[in-house]
Each structure stands twice: as structure tokens, then as C-alpha cells.
Design a protein around this motif. Structure first.
Motif, short mmCIF file in Angstrom:
data_model
loop_
_atom_site.label_atom_id
_atom_site.label_comp_id
_atom_site.label_asym_id
_atom_site.label_seq_id
_atom_site.Cartn_x
_atom_site.Cartn_y
_atom_site.Cartn_z
N GLN A 78 -2.31 25.22 58.90
CA GLN A 78 -2.30 24.89 57.48
C GLN A 78 -3.22 23.70 57.23
O GLN A 78 -3.04 22.63 57.82
N PRO A 79 -4.24 23.88 56.40
CA PRO A 79 -5.17 22.75 56.18
C PRO A 79 -4.50 21.62 55.41
O PRO A 79 -3.63 21.85 54.57
N ASP A 80 -4.93 20.42 55.73
CA ASP A 80 -4.43 19.26 55.00
C ASP A 80 -5.07 19.21 53.62
O ASP A 80 -6.27 19.44 53.47
N ARG A 81 -4.27 18.92 52.62
CA ARG A 81 -4.79 18.80 51.26
C ARG A 81 -5.57 17.51 51.13
O ARG A 81 -5.17 16.46 51.63
N ALA A 82 -6.70 17.62 50.46
CA ALA A 82 -7.53 16.43 50.26
C ALA A 82 -6.85 15.45 49.31
O ALA A 82 -6.11 15.86 48.41
N ASP A 83 -7.13 14.21 49.54
CA ASP A 83 -6.58 13.17 48.67
C ASP A 83 -7.19 13.31 47.27
O ASP A 83 -8.42 13.25 47.11
N PRO A 84 -6.38 13.53 46.24
CA PRO A 84 -6.94 13.72 44.88
C PRO A 84 -7.84 12.58 44.44
O PRO A 84 -8.86 12.81 43.78
N ALA A 85 -7.47 11.36 44.79
CA ALA A 85 -8.30 10.22 44.38
C ALA A 85 -9.67 10.28 45.05
O ALA A 85 -10.70 9.99 44.43
N LYS A 86 -9.69 10.69 46.31
CA LYS A 86 -10.97 10.80 47.03
C LYS A 86 -11.82 11.92 46.46
O LYS A 86 -13.04 11.79 46.33
N VAL A 87 -11.17 13.03 46.11
CA VAL A 87 -11.90 14.16 45.51
C VAL A 87 -12.53 13.73 44.19
O VAL A 87 -13.71 14.02 43.92
N GLU A 88 -11.77 13.05 43.36
CA GLU A 88 -12.29 12.62 42.07
C GLU A 88 -13.43 11.62 42.24
O GLU A 88 -14.41 11.65 41.49
N ALA A 89 -13.32 10.75 43.25
CA ALA A 89 -14.39 9.78 43.50
C ALA A 89 -15.67 10.49 43.92
O ALA A 89 -16.77 10.12 43.49
N CYS A 90 -15.55 11.52 44.74
CA CYS A 90 -16.72 12.28 45.18
C CYS A 90 -17.35 13.03 44.00
O CYS A 90 -18.58 13.07 43.86
N LEU A 91 -16.51 13.62 43.15
CA LEU A 91 -17.03 14.33 41.98
C LEU A 91 -17.73 13.37 41.02
O LEU A 91 -18.78 13.72 40.45
N ALA A 92 -17.16 12.19 40.85
CA ALA A 92 -17.79 11.21 39.97
C ALA A 92 -19.15 10.79 40.51
O ALA A 92 -20.11 10.63 39.74
#
Length: 206
Positions: free
Chosen positions: A94-108
Motif C-alpha cells: 500500500q503506497p504511503d499518501r503524500a503529505d497534502p502540505a508538501k503536495v500543495e507546496a510543489c504545485l505552487a
């Protein structure tokens, strides 16, 4: 399981197992044949077969009424392994879910990098600069295809429009590039988008 810490060979181990399963029928099958040769051949042929597959083949013999030949036993081992693999397919972790804050920072960060390109219009400046330079940015000589595409871009409607609006300090140099390209094409301008090869050029109107 097949013993790995004893001097018994695979052929010897298998023949002992089959003798126990088939009894006199197994002995009668090989009557008149040098059993030492048989064991050597079986041992050599089965050398690369995993011990688990050999064990599975022996277990499967309980459903086989006659002692197998070497090719039959090999196929039995393969078939048993295929059936086992089909009945228990591997499961991906089962893959680990990415940290939402990190995902948003990368998208920004991606949006920040791409923002300057949003309103940027395509420009044939690269073609003028490449022909003016006479080589690639890394100093490599221009290939025939690179020159052809660059000349197409310079002589295209977009290239002519860019030349008209070129910065004053570059206009004379770009005009020289355009004129040289124009002469190379025999005084005709392409009527196609650079890179296409299915349309005929028409006479220059400049």
C-alpha cells in the motif's frame, strides 16, 4: 524439502521419493537401465530448478498414476508453479499518501515557474539567433535539417513579422540573416508552417 546439507544428489533424492510413491511400478519402469546414469542425468537436468518446484512436483505425483519420465516431471514442476502463482498473485504494498502540505507546496512552485509562460507568444527569434551564430549554443555545428527548419522559420510569415518589429540594435543583423536565407531559397518564400513538407513554395512578395 530437498536436503541441502547432505551428500545426496537431486537425482538420488527424487528417485527415492518416487520409489516410495510408486513402489514396484517405479522399479519396473527402469529395469535394465543403469540407475547411476539415470540419477546423474536427472541431477544435471534439474540443477537449475528451485527446490520448492521439485518439492511441488513430488506432491503433485500423488495425482499421477504412473511414474513420470524426466520431461514429464519437468513439466509437472512448471505446471504446479504456474498454478500456485495464479492462485496467489503478488500484492503490491500500500503506497504511503503524500503529505497534502508538501503536495500543495510543489504545485505552487510549478505554478510560479509556469506563470511567465502563460502569456508568452511563440517567437522565431531562436531561428534568427541560430543562423546568426552559425552553430548551436553548445558550439556544435548545425545539421542540414536544423538549418532547413531555421530558414523556414525565418522566411515564414511569423519570421517576417518578427523582423519588422525586431529591436533596433538587432534589426540590421536579422535583416542580413533574412536576406541570406532568402537567397538560399532562390528568392521564394515558403507558404507552409516550418517543418511541413507537403506544400509548394510561392514567389516572394517582399
Amino acid at each position: 524439502m530437498f536436503p541441502t546439507d547432505q551428500p545426496e544428489t537431486r537425482g538420488e533424492w527424487l528417485f527415492r521419493q518416487m520409489h516410495a510413491i510408486y513402489g514396484a511400478r517405479f522399479v519396473a519402469m527402469w529395469r535394465g537401465v543403469d540407475t547411476n546414469d539415470l540419477k546423474r542425468v536427472w541431477t544435471h537436468t534439474l540443477q537449475g530448478v528451485p527446490a520448492e518446484a521439485l518439492q511441488a512436483g513430488i506432491v503433485a505425483l500423488c495425482d499421477v498414476p504412473h511414474p513420470p519420465t524426466l520431461p514429464e516431471f519437468l513439466e509437472l514442476c512448471r505446471a504446479t508453479r504456474r498454478q500456485a502463482a495464479a492462485s496467489s498473485p503478488p500484492r503490491l504494498p500500500q503506497p504511503d499518501r503524500a503529505d497534502p502540505a508538501k503536495v500543495e507546496a510543489c504545485l505552487a512552485r510549478m505554478r510560479e515557474i509556469l506563470a511567465p509562460l502563460a502569456n508568452r507568444r511563440p517567437s522565431p527569434q531562436w531561428a534568427f539567433e541560430m543562423l546568426l551564430r552559425g552553430c548551436a549554443k553548445n558550439g556544435a555545428p548545425l545539421t542540414y535539417e536544423t538549418k532547413r527548419i531555421s530558414i523556414d522559420a525565418v522566411l515564414s510569415p511569423a519570421g517576417r513579422a518578427y523582423l519588422d518589429d525586431a529591436p533596433a540594435e538587432k534589426r540590421a543583423q536579422y535583416r542580413a540573416v533574412f536576406d541570406a536565407a532568402f537567397q538560399l531559397r532562390g528568392g521564394v518564400l515558403p507558404s507552409r508552417v516550418p517543418g511541413e513538407d507537403d506544400e509548394e513554395p510561392h514567389e516572394a512578395t517582399v
